[in-house]
Design a protein around this motif. Structure first.
Motif, PDB file in Angstrom:
ATOM      1  N   PRO A   1       0.829  -1.215   0.000  1.00 50.03           N
ATOM      2  CA  PRO A   1       0.000   0.000   0.000  1.00 50.03           C
ATOM      3  C   PRO A   1       0.860   1.261   0.000  1.00 50.03           C
ATOM      4  CG  PRO A   1      -0.117  -1.123   2.131  1.00 50.03           C
ATOM      5  CD  PRO A   1       0.703  -1.988   1.232  1.00 50.03           C
ATOM      6  N   PHE A   2       0.344   2.285  -0.639  1.00 46.33           N
ATOM      7  CA  PHE A   2       1.040   3.564  -0.727  1.00 46.33           C
ATOM      8  C   PHE A   2       0.163   4.639  -0.120  1.00 46.33           C
ATOM      9  CE2 PHE A   2       1.776   7.524  -3.187  1.00 46.33           C
ATOM     10  CZ  PHE A   2       3.069   7.766  -2.773  1.00 46.33           C
ATOM     11  N   GLY A   3       0.713   5.385   0.828  1.00 45.43           N
ATOM     12  CA  GLY A   3      -0.024   6.485   1.452  1.00 45.43           C
ATOM     13  C   GLY A   3       0.337   7.808   0.800  1.00 45.43           C
ATOM     14  N   GLU A   4      -0.176   8.874   1.356  1.00 50.98           N
ATOM     15  CA  GLU A   4       0.144  10.212   0.862  1.00 50.98           C
ATOM     16  C   GLU A   4       1.637  10.469   1.009  1.00 50.98           C
ATOM     17  OE1 GLU A   4      -1.372  13.094  -0.705  1.00 50.98           O
ATOM     18  OE2 GLU A   4      -2.749  11.446  -0.969  1.00 50.98           O
ATOM     19  N   PRO A   5       2.275  11.050  -0.014  1.00 52.65           N
ATOM     20  CA  PRO A   5       3.693  11.383   0.124  1.00 52.65           C
ATOM     21  C   PRO A   5       3.891  12.446   1.209  1.00 52.65           C
ATOM     22  CG  PRO A   5       2.931  11.706  -2.145  1.00 52.65           C
ATOM     23  CD  PRO A   5       1.751  11.366  -1.317  1.00 52.65           C
ATOM     24  N   GLY A   6       5.000  12.355   1.920  1.00 54.59           N
ATOM     25  CA  GLY A   6       5.327  13.332   2.944  1.00 54.59           C
ATOM     26  C   GLY A   6       5.821  14.638   2.342  1.00 54.59           C
ATOM     27  N   ALA A   7       6.020  15.630   3.194  1.00 56.03           N
ATOM     28  CA  ALA A   7       6.452  16.952   2.739  1.00 56.03           C
ATOM     29  C   ALA A   7       7.828  16.921   2.076  1.00 56.03           C
ATOM     30  CB  ALA A   7       6.465  17.924   3.917  1.00 56.03           C
ATOM     31  N   LYS A   8       8.652  15.943   2.421  1.00 55.14           N
ATOM     32  CA  LYS A   8      10.003  15.870   1.859  1.00 55.14           C
ATOM     33  C   LYS A   8      10.118  14.864   0.708  1.00 55.14           C
ATOM     34  CE  LYS A   8      12.298  17.388   6.016  1.00 55.14           C
ATOM     35  NZ  LYS A   8      13.428  17.227   6.908  1.00 55.14           N
ATOM     36  N   ALA A   9       8.989  14.413   0.196  1.00 58.85           N
ATOM     37  CA  ALA A   9       9.010  13.442  -0.902  1.00 58.85           C
ATOM     38  C   ALA A   9       9.663  14.053  -2.137  1.00 58.85           C
ATOM     39  CB  ALA A   9       7.593  12.984  -1.223  1.00 58.85           C
ATOM     40  N   LYS A  10      10.317  13.209  -2.887  1.00 56.80           N
ATOM     41  CA  LYS A  10      10.982  13.608  -4.124  1.00 56.80           C
ATOM     42  C   LYS A  10      10.528  12.676  -5.234  1.00 56.80           C
ATOM     43  CE  LYS A  10      15.042  14.899  -1.431  1.00 56.80           C
ATOM     44  NZ  LYS A  10      14.203  15.423  -0.407  1.00 56.80           N
ATOM     45  N   VAL A  11      10.800  13.057  -6.472  1.00 57.01           N
ATOM     46  CA  VAL A  11      10.509  12.194  -7.612  1.00 57.01           C
ATOM     47  C   VAL A  11      11.819  11.932  -8.338  1.00 57.01           C
ATOM     48  CG1 VAL A  11       9.282  11.970  -9.811  1.00 57.01           C
ATOM     49  CG2 VAL A  11       8.162  13.084  -7.865  1.00 57.01           C
ATOM     50  N   ALA A  12      12.178  10.663  -8.449  1.00 56.43           N
ATOM     51  CA  ALA A  12      13.357  10.261  -9.216  1.00 56.43           C
ATOM     52  C   ALA A  12      12.896   9.964 -10.639  1.00 56.43           C
ATOM     53  CB  ALA A  12      14.004   9.020  -8.600  1.00 56.43           C
ATOM     54  N   ILE A  13      13.566  10.540 -11.611  1.00 56.68           N
ATOM     55  CA  ILE A  13      13.239  10.302 -13.015  1.00 56.68           C
ATOM     56  C   ILE A  13      14.154   9.191 -13.519  1.00 56.68           C
ATOM     57  CG2 ILE A  13      13.080  11.305 -15.322  1.00 56.68           C
ATOM     58  CD1 ILE A  13      11.131  12.594 -13.336  1.00 56.68           C
ATOM     59  N   CYS A  14      13.545   8.125 -14.052  1.00 59.21           N
ATOM     60  CA  CYS A  14      14.295   6.960 -14.533  1.00 59.21           C
ATOM     61  C   CYS A  14      13.904   6.669 -15.981  1.00 59.21           C
ATOM     62  CB  CYS A  14      13.956   5.725 -13.696  1.00 59.21           C
ATOM     63  SG  CYS A  14      14.263   5.919 -11.945  1.00 59.21           S
ATOM     64  N   ASN A  15      14.846   6.176 -16.760  1.00 58.51           N
ATOM     65  CA  ASN A  15      14.519   5.732 -18.116  1.00 58.51           C
ATOM     66  C   ASN A  15      13.556   4.567 -18.031  1.00 58.51           C
ATOM     67  OD1 ASN A  15      16.149   7.580 -19.486  1.00 58.51           O
ATOM     68  ND2 ASN A  15      17.935   6.265 -19.314  1.00 58.51           N
ATOM     69  N   ALA A  16      12.520   4.590 -18.875  1.00 60.60           N
ATOM     70  CA  ALA A  16      11.519   3.536 -18.854  1.00 60.60           C
ATOM     71  C   ALA A  16      12.020   2.252 -19.496  1.00 60.60           C
ATOM     72  CB  ALA A  16      10.244   4.003 -19.553  1.00 60.60           C
ATOM     73  N   LEU A  17      12.995   2.345 -20.384  1.00 58.21           N
ATOM     74  CA  LEU A  17      13.562   1.191 -21.082  1.00 58.21           C
ATOM     75  C   LEU A  17      12.518   0.435 -21.894  1.00 58.21           C
ATOM     76  CD1 LEU A  17      15.980  -0.196 -18.339  1.00 58.21           C
ATOM     77  CD2 LEU A  17      16.475   1.475 -20.132  1.00 58.21           C
ATOM     78  N   ASP A  18      11.411   1.111 -22.216  1.00 56.16           N
ATOM     79  CA  ASP A  18      10.355   0.530 -23.034  1.00 56.16           C
ATOM     80  C   ASP A  18      10.488   1.140 -24.424  1.00 56.16           C
ATOM     81  OD1 ASP A  18       7.887  -0.802 -23.680  1.00 56.16           O
ATOM     82  OD2 ASP A  18       6.887   1.136 -23.470  1.00 56.16           O
ATOM     83  N   ASN A  19      10.461   0.338 -25.442  1.00 57.77           N
ATOM     84  CA  ASN A  19      10.697   0.819 -26.805  1.00 57.77           C
ATOM     85  C   ASN A  19       9.559   1.621 -27.410  1.00 57.77           C
ATOM     86  OD1 ASN A  19      13.264  -0.288 -26.882  1.00 57.77           O
ATOM     87  ND2 ASN A  19      12.510  -2.267 -27.599  1.00 57.77           N
ATOM     88  N   SER A  20       8.429   1.741 -26.725  1.00 61.16           N
ATOM     89  CA  SER A  20       7.289   2.444 -27.313  1.00 61.16           C
ATOM     90  C   SER A  20       7.564   3.935 -27.484  1.00 61.16           C
ATOM     91  CB  SER A  20       6.032   2.245 -26.469  1.00 61.16           C
ATOM     92  OG  SER A  20       6.117   3.017 -25.290  1.00 61.16           O
ATOM     93  N   GLN A  21       8.406   4.492 -26.643  1.00 60.04           N
ATOM     94  CA  GLN A  21       8.784   5.906 -26.680  1.00 60.04           C
ATOM     95  C   GLN A  21       7.627   6.870 -26.426  1.00 60.04           C
ATOM     96  OE1 GLN A  21      12.001   6.986 -26.769  1.00 60.04           O
ATOM     97  NE2 GLN A  21      12.439   4.811 -26.617  1.00 60.04           N
ATOM     98  N   GLN A  22       6.437   6.370 -26.112  1.00 59.00           N
ATOM     99  CA  GLN A  22       5.344   7.278 -25.776  1.00 59.00           C
ATOM    100  C   GLN A  22       5.744   8.085 -24.543  1.00 59.00           C
ATOM    101  OE1 GLN A  22       1.694   5.355 -24.680  1.00 59.00           O
ATOM    102  NE2 GLN A  22       0.600   7.273 -24.383  1.00 59.00           N
TER     103      GLN A  22
END
Length: 116
Positions: free
Chosen positions: A33-54
């Protein structure tokens, strides 16, 4: 609500370097389960490695900054402790570490967004 097998909960989309990036929670990848992100939450951007490129990148919500795990050359991590459709886990120095399969994650997210 239970998600269908093969689906990851998409929290939303953000703009990043002229791309629309879907954002997910690592917890949804490993079936927890995932709750609400905290005030210090961050977002890491990762390559999807999926060839669809959408959506060539995926954002993953993090509560803390991930650290690099250095595994000595030629040494392997112990066999998976827990499995999900999108990640494997192992133990390293007593800690449970999850290794996401970014190709499967990217494919699942891109499929879901193509249906919307």
């Amino acid at each position: 609500m239970e998600r269908p097998q093969g689906e990851i909960e998409i929290l939303g989309l953000i703009d990043w370097h002229q791309f629309s990036v879907p954002v997910i929670a690592l917890e949804s990848v490993v079936g927890r389960p995932f709750g609400e992100p905290g005030a210090k939450a961050k977002v890491a951007i990762c390559n999807a490695l999926d060839n669809s490129q959408q959506h060539p990148a995926i954002g993953i919500v993090l509560e803390s900054v991930p650290r690099v795990l250095v595994v000595e050359d030629g040494r392997r991590l112990p066999a998976a402790q827990e499995k999900s459709e999108f990640a494997l886990s192992s133990r390293h120095q007593g800690d449970l570490v999850w290794i996401p399969d970014m190709e499967k994650i990217g494919h699942s997210v891109n499929q879901q967004l193509a249906l919307d």
